[in-house]
Scaffold this motif. Structure first.
Motif, PDB file in Angstrom:
ATOM      1  N   GLU A   3      29.975 -30.764  83.322  1.00  0.00           N
ATOM      2  CA  GLU A   3      29.877 -29.870  84.482  1.00  0.00           C
ATOM      3  C   GLU A   3      29.077 -28.620  84.158  1.00  0.00           C
ATOM      4  O   GLU A   3      28.720 -27.862  85.045  1.00  0.00           O
ATOM      5  N   ASN A   4      28.747 -28.417  82.877  1.00  0.00           N
ATOM      6  CA  ASN A   4      27.965 -27.260  82.459  1.00  0.00           C
ATOM      7  C   ASN A   4      26.477 -27.556  82.349  1.00  0.00           C
ATOM      8  O   ASN A   4      25.712 -26.704  81.932  1.00  0.00           O
ATOM      9  N   THR A   5      26.083 -28.790  82.692  1.00  0.00           N
ATOM     10  CA  THR A   5      24.676 -29.163  82.588  1.00  0.00           C
ATOM     11  C   THR A   5      24.224 -29.908  83.842  1.00  0.00           C
ATOM     12  O   THR A   5      25.051 -30.428  84.599  1.00  0.00           O
ATOM     13  N   ILE A   6      22.910 -29.938  84.031  1.00  0.00           N
ATOM     14  CA  ILE A   6      22.296 -30.738  85.084  1.00  0.00           C
ATOM     15  C   ILE A   6      21.177 -31.551  84.450  1.00  0.00           C
ATOM     16  O   ILE A   6      20.676 -31.199  83.386  1.00  0.00           O
ATOM     17  N   HIS A  15      15.275 -34.495  81.585  1.00  0.00           N
ATOM     18  CA  HIS A  15      15.665 -33.371  80.744  1.00  0.00           C
ATOM     19  C   HIS A  15      17.038 -32.888  81.170  1.00  0.00           C
ATOM     20  O   HIS A  15      17.381 -32.937  82.357  1.00  0.00           O
ATOM     21  N   THR A  16      17.809 -32.391  80.215  1.00  0.00           N
ATOM     22  CA  THR A  16      19.106 -31.794  80.493  1.00  0.00           C
ATOM     23  C   THR A  16      18.976 -30.286  80.347  1.00  0.00           C
ATOM     24  O   THR A  16      18.460 -29.799  79.346  1.00  0.00           O
ATOM     25  N   LEU A  17      19.434 -29.561  81.364  1.00  0.00           N
ATOM     26  CA  LEU A  17      19.407 -28.102  81.369  1.00  0.00           C
ATOM     27  C   LEU A  17      20.806 -27.586  81.661  1.00  0.00           C
ATOM     28  O   LEU A  17      21.652 -28.320  82.176  1.00  0.00           O
ATOM     29  N   ALA A  18      21.027 -26.329  81.363  1.00  0.00           N
ATOM     30  CA  ALA A  18      22.306 -25.706  81.678  1.00  0.00           C
ATOM     31  C   ALA A  18      22.467 -25.606  83.187  1.00  0.00           C
ATOM     32  O   ALA A  18      21.484 -25.397  83.917  1.00  0.00           O
ATOM     33  N   ALA A  19      23.693 -25.758  83.675  1.00  0.00           N
ATOM     34  CA  ALA A  19      23.961 -25.552  85.097  1.00  0.00           C
ATOM     35  C   ALA A  19      23.517 -24.139  85.453  1.00  0.00           C
ATOM     36  O   ALA A  19      23.704 -23.202  84.675  1.00  0.00           O
ATOM     37  N   GLY A  20      22.896 -23.993  86.616  1.00  0.00           N
ATOM     38  CA  GLY A  20      22.382 -22.690  87.025  1.00  0.00           C
ATOM     39  C   GLY A  20      20.992 -22.392  86.498  1.00  0.00           C
ATOM     40  O   GLY A  20      20.468 -21.303  86.696  1.00  0.00           O
ATOM     41  N   ASP A  25      13.296 -21.747  83.450  1.00  0.00           N
ATOM     42  CA  ASP A  25      13.914 -22.438  82.315  1.00  0.00           C
ATOM     43  C   ASP A  25      13.278 -23.810  82.109  1.00  0.00           C
ATOM     44  O   ASP A  25      13.027 -24.228  80.972  1.00  0.00           O
ATOM     45  N   ALA A  26      13.005 -24.512  83.196  1.00  0.00           N
ATOM     46  CA  ALA A  26      12.382 -25.833  83.095  1.00  0.00           C
ATOM     47  C   ALA A  26      10.974 -25.736  82.546  1.00  0.00           C
ATOM     48  O   ALA A  26      10.560 -26.551  81.723  1.00  0.00           O
ATOM     49  N   VAL A  27      10.227 -24.719  82.982  1.00  0.00           N
ATOM     50  CA  VAL A  27       8.868 -24.514  82.473  1.00  0.00           C
ATOM     51  C   VAL A  27       8.922 -24.249  80.969  1.00  0.00           C
ATOM     52  O   VAL A  27       8.127 -24.805  80.202  1.00  0.00           O
ATOM     53  N   ALA A  28       9.864 -23.423  80.539  1.00  0.00           N
ATOM     54  CA  ALA A  28      10.009 -23.140  79.103  1.00  0.00           C
ATOM     55  C   ALA A  28      10.354 -24.415  78.336  1.00  0.00           C
ATOM     56  O   ALA A  28       9.821 -24.663  77.254  1.00  0.00           O
ATOM     57  N   LYS A  29      11.227 -25.243  78.894  1.00  0.00           N
ATOM     58  CA  LYS A  29      11.624 -26.499  78.244  1.00  0.00           C
ATOM     59  C   LYS A  29      10.424 -27.441  78.107  1.00  0.00           C
ATOM     60  O   LYS A  29      10.264 -28.122  77.104  1.00  0.00           O
ATOM     61  N   ALA A  30       9.567 -27.451  79.121  1.00  0.00           N
ATOM     62  CA  ALA A  30       8.397 -28.333  79.105  1.00  0.00           C
ATOM     63  C   ALA A  30       7.309 -27.825  78.175  1.00  0.00           C
ATOM     64  O   ALA A  30       6.435 -28.581  77.770  1.00  0.00           O
ATOM     65  N   ALA A  31       7.342 -26.531  77.848  1.00  0.00           N
ATOM     66  CA  ALA A  31       6.364 -25.913  76.945  1.00  0.00           C
ATOM     67  C   ALA A  31       4.927 -26.138  77.419  1.00  0.00           C
ATOM     68  O   ALA A  31       4.030 -26.373  76.619  1.00  0.00           O
ATOM     69  N   ILE A  32       4.715 -26.053  78.718  1.00  0.00           N
ATOM     70  CA  ILE A  32       3.368 -26.208  79.283  1.00  0.00           C
ATOM     71  C   ILE A  32       2.642 -24.861  79.218  1.00  0.00           C
ATOM     72  O   ILE A  32       3.262 -23.813  79.376  1.00  0.00           O
ATOM     73  N   GLN A  33       1.362 -24.928  78.967  1.00  0.00           N
ATOM     74  CA  GLN A  33       0.550 -23.715  78.875  1.00  0.00           C
ATOM     75  C   GLN A  33      -0.179 -23.471  80.193  1.00  0.00           C
ATOM     76  O   GLN A  33      -0.677 -24.407  80.804  1.00  0.00           O
ATOM     77  N   ALA A  51      11.707 -17.588  88.323  1.00  0.00           N
ATOM     78  CA  ALA A  51      12.972 -17.102  87.757  1.00  0.00           C
ATOM     79  C   ALA A  51      14.085 -17.054  88.803  1.00  0.00           C
ATOM     80  O   ALA A  51      15.266 -17.059  88.440  1.00  0.00           O
ATOM     81  N   GLN A  52      13.732 -17.044  90.092  1.00  0.00           N
ATOM     82  CA  GLN A  52      14.743 -16.995  91.146  1.00  0.00           C
ATOM     83  C   GLN A  52      15.051 -18.374  91.732  1.00  0.00           C
ATOM     84  O   GLN A  52      16.022 -18.525  92.466  1.00  0.00           O
ATOM     85  N   HIS A  53      14.222 -19.364  91.410  1.00  0.00           N
ATOM     86  CA  HIS A  53      14.393 -20.699  91.992  1.00  0.00           C
ATOM     87  C   HIS A  53      15.388 -21.504  91.149  1.00  0.00           C
ATOM     88  O   HIS A  53      15.044 -22.063  90.118  1.00  0.00           O
TER      89      HIS A  53
END
Length: 70
Positions: A3-6, A15-20, A25-33, A51-53
């Motif tokens: 319940e703490n991840t999506i 990809h698994t990210l933290a809930a919320g 955060d997704a862009v950082a996880k993807a490490a795209i330039q 950052a607000q989405h």
């Protein structure tokens, strides 16, 4: 998944990210330039709103780099 991840898909990769987590955060996880454009569930998201989405479980994220050469 807890319940703490999506789980989201970034350019079709799971990809698994933290809930919320946000699009930033997704862009950082993807490490795209930069430069790139981002869409969540086929809806364009302006860079200033990353950052607000907040993301939801099963969101489909596309990070698209421009192609030069026309």
């Amino acid at each position: 998944m807890s319940e703490n991840t999506i789980q989201v898909r970034i350019n079709q990769a799971l990809h698994t990210l933290a809930a919320g987590a946000t699009l930033a955060d997704a862009v950082a996880k993807a490490a795209i330039q930069p430069p790139f454009a981002a869409a969540v569930n086929l809806q364009f998201v302006p860079r200033g709103q990353y950052a607000q989405h907040t993301l939801a479980h099963d969101d489909q994220i596309e990070l698209i780099a421009p192609i030069t050469g026309g």
